[in-house]
Design a protein around this motif. Structure first.
Motif, PDB file in Angstrom:
ATOM      1  N   LEU A 135     -34.952  14.309  -9.665  1.00 10.81           N
ATOM      2  CA  LEU A 135     -34.358  14.353  -8.328  1.00 10.81           C
ATOM      3  C   LEU A 135     -35.341  15.130  -7.455  1.00 10.81           C
ATOM      4  N   LEU A 185     -27.590   2.905  -9.546  1.00 12.51           N
ATOM      5  CA  LEU A 185     -27.648   3.229  -8.120  1.00 12.51           C
ATOM      6  C   LEU A 185     -27.440   1.950  -7.328  1.00 12.51           C
ATOM      7  N   ARG A 217     -26.628  16.068  -3.722  1.00 12.18           N
ATOM      8  CA  ARG A 217     -27.756  15.895  -2.806  1.00 12.18           C
ATOM      9  C   ARG A 217     -27.438  14.870  -1.730  1.00 12.18           C
ATOM     10  N   LEU A 247     -26.788  14.242  -8.208  1.00  7.66           N
ATOM     11  CA  LEU A 247     -27.202  13.299  -7.174  1.00  7.66           C
ATOM     12  C   LEU A 247     -26.156  13.210  -6.067  1.00  7.66           C
ATOM     13  N   VAL A 263     -34.727   9.713  -5.714  1.00 12.11           N
ATOM     14  CA  VAL A 263     -34.659   9.670  -7.168  1.00 12.11           C
ATOM     15  C   VAL A 263     -35.930   8.999  -7.682  1.00 12.11           C
ATOM     16  N   ARG A 264     -36.682   9.738  -8.479  1.00 13.37           N
ATOM     17  CA  ARG A 264     -37.884   9.178  -9.078  1.00 13.37           C
ATOM     18  C   ARG A 264     -37.535   8.722 -10.489  1.00 13.37           C
ATOM     19  N   VAL A 265     -37.343   7.417 -10.631  1.00 17.11           N
ATOM     20  CA  VAL A 265     -36.964   6.831 -11.911  1.00 17.11           C
ATOM     21  C   VAL A 265     -38.241   6.609 -12.722  1.00 17.11           C
ATOM     22  N   CYS A 313     -38.305  19.798  -7.805  1.00 17.04           N
ATOM     23  CA  CYS A 313     -37.675  18.643  -8.445  1.00 17.04           C
ATOM     24  C   CYS A 313     -36.778  19.108  -9.593  1.00 17.04           C
ATOM     25  N   VAL A 364     -36.785  11.674 -15.690  1.00 15.45           N
ATOM     26  CA  VAL A 364     -36.279  11.236 -14.390  1.00 15.45           C
ATOM     27  C   VAL A 364     -36.127  12.462 -13.505  1.00 15.45           C
ATOM     28  N   TYR A 379     -33.257   8.678  -0.905  1.00 13.29           N
ATOM     29  CA  TYR A 379     -31.829   8.987  -0.816  1.00 13.29           C
ATOM     30  C   TYR A 379     -31.129   8.132   0.240  1.00 13.29           C
ATOM     31  N   PHE A 430     -26.191  14.165 -14.221  1.00 14.63           N
ATOM     32  CA  PHE A 430     -27.078  13.547 -13.235  1.00 14.63           C
ATOM     33  C   PHE A 430     -26.285  13.027 -12.045  1.00 14.63           C
TER      34      PHE A 430
END
Length: 341
Positions: free
Chosen positions: A244, A293, A331, A328, A249-251, A177, A242, A263, A324
């Motif tokens: 990735l 997002l 990815r 993202l 995405v783990r907020v 991560c 936060v 994703y 960020f």
């Protein structure tokens, strides 16, 4: 000819939540009437039975909606919670009447004690299993308290653990991560709040301790608890960035927010100010969001005591939004290249 009325599942769920509270509330009013004073033992027995029966009936109705049956551990936990809450809600004369019935006290102690011992054994077994700490904690707590309260209790215990023990801990970043912090602008503010909380505790203790010692002691305990929770929240902002992850995405925002956005559910990413405001959901309660997002398809989310609404944008804050967004987008592009033939 009779007509059968079918209650919709949504209304049935609302009834299963509100009906026990109404029944228990009416029973609590009855035990404060002259009739209860004239028949204290009967009033105690009825109040205990009504409380336990209302909670277990609601439990069965909730599982019926999910086409399942509650487990024995869950039923015993609900009975134990009902007995303890009912005993705590008795008036002083009825509480004295309860103590005058050794068989009732023994029955309540046996049920509550059996649940606690069985729950502790199950919690220890769950805690020894390998896995993620937060998930294990909630699963262990669920062995002791009913599921509606397990996430809340687990969150409170997690905050207390952060405040009292995690002084030099590294941020929680699992393998594979990429972390992004969001505590840089909040740390000075939270530090000022902690200092103000200490000053408030000292001033109230000195000012009220001269004439109202009991009030000062109560406010001192309340202030200490508030300080501990505020300290745990402040430390969690650094320890839970936060992420990735390999899957999405783990907020996160301390112990308040922890949501994974896959994703394949993300249609676009950009600065929060440039994104459409249709159906946003802010996951940074104390900060202005700077990343948004856009979801491929809107999802419906229900909040406590709020109506369900459609969410098409997930917004949150990080210290370096441009870094960020670039990470993202990289990815997302890599995932689309792997899916294309």
């Amino acid at each position: 000819m009779t007509t059968q009325v079918r209650i919709p599942f949504a209304a049935e769920g609302l009834v299963s939540r509100l009906a026990p509270l109404l029944v228990i509330g009416l029973a609590a009013l009855v035990i404060r009437t002259p009739w209860a004073e004239a028949h204290p033992r009967l009033a105690v027995a009825l109040f205990l039975w009504i409380t336990v029966d209302s909670l277990t009936t609601a439990l069965v109705l909730r599982h019926r909606r999910m086409r399942g049956r509650p487990g024995v551990r869950l039923v015993l936990a609900t009975i134990a919670v009902g007995l303890v809450s009912a005993a705590a809600g008795l008036t002083p004369p009825l509480r004295a009447a309860l103590w005058s019935m050794p068989w009732a006290v023994a029955g309540v102690a046996a049920l509550v004690g059996g649940h606690v011992l069985w729950g502790l054994a199950g919690a220890w077994t769950v805690w020894r299993r390998p896995g993620e700490g937060e998930g294990r904690l909630e699963a262990a707590v669920a062995c002791l308290v009913p599921p509606p309260f397990a996430p809340l209790v687990a969150r409170e215990l997690s905050v207390l653990h952060l405040a009292l023990f995690c002084w030099r801990a590294a941020p929680d970043v699992p393998t594979g991560c990429q972390p992004f912090s969001y505590h840089r602008d909040l740390t000075p503010v939270m530090g000022g709040l902690l200092v103000a909380q200490v000053m408030e505790i000292v001033v109230l203790d000195v000012a009220l301790g001269i004439h109202h010692r009991m009030v000062a002691l109560a406010l001192f305990v309340l202030g200490d608890l508030s300080f501990i929770y505020l300290l745990g929240l402040t430390k969690s902002l650094r320890l839970r960035p936060v992420l990735l992850t390999p899957h999405g995405v783990r907020v996160r925002f301390g112990p308040l927010v922890d949501r994974l956005v896959p994703y394949d559910a993300i249609g676009g990413v950009g600065v929060a100010a440039d994104m459409p405001q249709r159906g946003p959901e802010n996951h940074s309660p104390l900060l202005a969001p700077n990343v948004a997002l856009t979801l491929v398809a809107p999802v419906r989310r229900r909040r406590f005591l709020r109506r369900a609404r459609s969410i098409s944008t997930v917004a949150f804050a990080v210290d370096d939004p441009q870094a960020f967004i670039r990470a993202l987008q990289g990815r997302l592009s890599d995932g689309r290249e792997q899916e294309s033939p």
